[in-house]
Design an enzyme around this catalytic site. Structure first.
Site, PDB file in Angstrom:
ATOM      1  N   HIS A  62    -116.897   8.623  46.517  1.00 37.34           N
ATOM      2  CA  HIS A  62    -117.831   9.057  45.482  1.00 37.34           C
ATOM      3  C   HIS A  62    -118.981   8.068  45.333  1.00 37.34           C
ATOM      4  O   HIS A  62    -118.918   6.961  45.843  1.00 37.34           O
ATOM      5  CB  HIS A  62    -117.133   9.288  44.132  1.00 37.34           C
ATOM      6  CG  HIS A  62    -116.510   8.075  43.535  1.00 37.34           C
ATOM      7  ND1 HIS A  62    -115.289   7.589  43.915  1.00 37.34           N
ATOM      8  CD2 HIS A  62    -116.946   7.249  42.551  1.00 37.34           C
ATOM      9  CE1 HIS A  62    -114.986   6.522  43.195  1.00 37.34           C
ATOM     10  NE2 HIS A  62    -115.980   6.284  42.368  1.00 37.34           N
ATOM     11  N   HIS A  64    -121.750   6.382  42.452  1.00 40.99           N
ATOM     12  CA  HIS A  64    -122.158   6.136  41.065  1.00 40.99           C
ATOM     13  C   HIS A  64    -123.629   5.765  41.069  1.00 40.99           C
ATOM     14  O   HIS A  64    -124.050   4.915  41.849  1.00 40.99           O
ATOM     15  CB  HIS A  64    -121.411   4.940  40.471  1.00 40.99           C
ATOM     16  CG  HIS A  64    -120.018   5.222  40.063  1.00 40.99           C
ATOM     17  ND1 HIS A  64    -119.698   5.716  38.829  1.00 40.99           N
ATOM     18  CD2 HIS A  64    -118.847   5.061  40.723  1.00 40.99           C
ATOM     19  CE1 HIS A  64    -118.393   5.843  38.741  1.00 40.99           C
ATOM     20  NE2 HIS A  64    -117.853   5.464  39.891  1.00 40.99           N
ATOM     21  N   TYR A 126    -119.327  -1.366  34.564  1.00 44.80           N
ATOM     22  CA  TYR A 126    -118.346  -0.408  35.069  1.00 44.80           C
ATOM     23  C   TYR A 126    -118.668  -0.017  36.513  1.00 44.80           C
ATOM     24  O   TYR A 126    -117.793   0.001  37.374  1.00 44.80           O
ATOM     25  CB  TYR A 126    -118.314   0.837  34.185  1.00 44.80           C
ATOM     26  CG  TYR A 126    -117.507   1.970  34.755  1.00 44.80           C
ATOM     27  CD1 TYR A 126    -116.119   1.942  34.731  1.00 44.80           C
ATOM     28  CD2 TYR A 126    -118.134   3.054  35.349  1.00 44.80           C
ATOM     29  CE1 TYR A 126    -115.380   2.976  35.270  1.00 44.80           C
ATOM     30  CE2 TYR A 126    -117.407   4.099  35.885  1.00 44.80           C
ATOM     31  CZ  TYR A 126    -116.027   4.059  35.843  1.00 44.80           C
ATOM     32  OH  TYR A 126    -115.298   5.074  36.389  1.00 44.80           O
ATOM     33  N   GLN A 130    -116.248  -1.066  39.715  1.00 42.88           N
ATOM     34  CA  GLN A 130    -115.448   0.101  40.084  1.00 42.88           C
ATOM     35  C   GLN A 130    -114.597  -0.155  41.329  1.00 42.88           C
ATOM     36  O   GLN A 130    -113.421   0.158  41.358  1.00 42.88           O
ATOM     37  CB  GLN A 130    -116.368   1.300  40.323  1.00 42.88           C
ATOM     38  CG  GLN A 130    -115.657   2.567  40.731  1.00 42.88           C
ATOM     39  CD  GLN A 130    -114.837   3.173  39.615  1.00 42.88           C
ATOM     40  OE1 GLN A 130    -115.236   3.119  38.478  1.00 42.88           O
ATOM     41  NE2 GLN A 130    -113.707   3.735  39.946  1.00 42.88           N
TER      42      GLN A 130
END
Length: 161
Positions: A62, A64, A126, A130
């Site tokens: 993924h 971000h 964050y 991650q």
């Protein structure tokens, strides 16, 4: 840069979004050369649309992004553009991907988005941490599996005593 107001002709704005999106079938496809190319494509496409990347990180499955999108551009328009063009660029550069993904669909449908207000520093942290968090969780899961396998391998006679 934290609370810097941007401006258009008759507008002052501060629109920041935390966006997460995944490859089709959540395949762990974002690594090595693919990762470098995707990073470059995303930077280039954001620059074309006047979108500022404040923070970003690519995990194997993924992406971000913490971005500042001008109000003349909706989040859905931007994401359609970003995912569509980056997929086309990936398939042009890496022809072998068409056998895995077919039909030039590199990204899964949809994405996660949330607005960023005064908690920008928390979201930046964050995004940065991650990968460390995922690695730590993987280590915990491996330890749990090892403990379970030890229990399963214990003979029944030893357990009955």
């Amino acid at each position: 840069m934290a609370n810097k107001l941007n401006s258009l002709a008759h507008t002052k704005w501060l629109c920041k979004y935390h966006i997460v999106f995944i490859p089709k079938y959540r395949r762990k496809a974002i690594f090595n050369q693919y990762r470098r190319d995707l990073r470059d494509y995303i930077r280039l496409l954001c620059k074309y649309k006047g979108v500022e990347i404040i923070e970003g990180h690519m995990m194997p499955d993924h992406v971000h992004l913490l971005v500042s999108i001008p109000p003349k551009l909706s989040v859905s328009q931007f994401m359609g553009y970003l995912k569509g063009k980056s997929a086309l660029m990936m398939f042009d550069r890496h022809a072998n991907l068409k056998y895995k993904y077919g039909n030039r669909h590199f990204w899964a449908e949809g994405y996660y988005v949330s607005t960023v207000g005064l908690n920008e520093s928390t979201i930046k942290k964050y995004i940065r941490d991650q990968e460390k968090h995922d690695i730590a969780m993987d280590k915990l899961n491996i330890r749990t599996l090892l403990r379970v396998s030890e229990v399963v391998q214990t003979p029944l006679k030893a357990v009955a005593k």
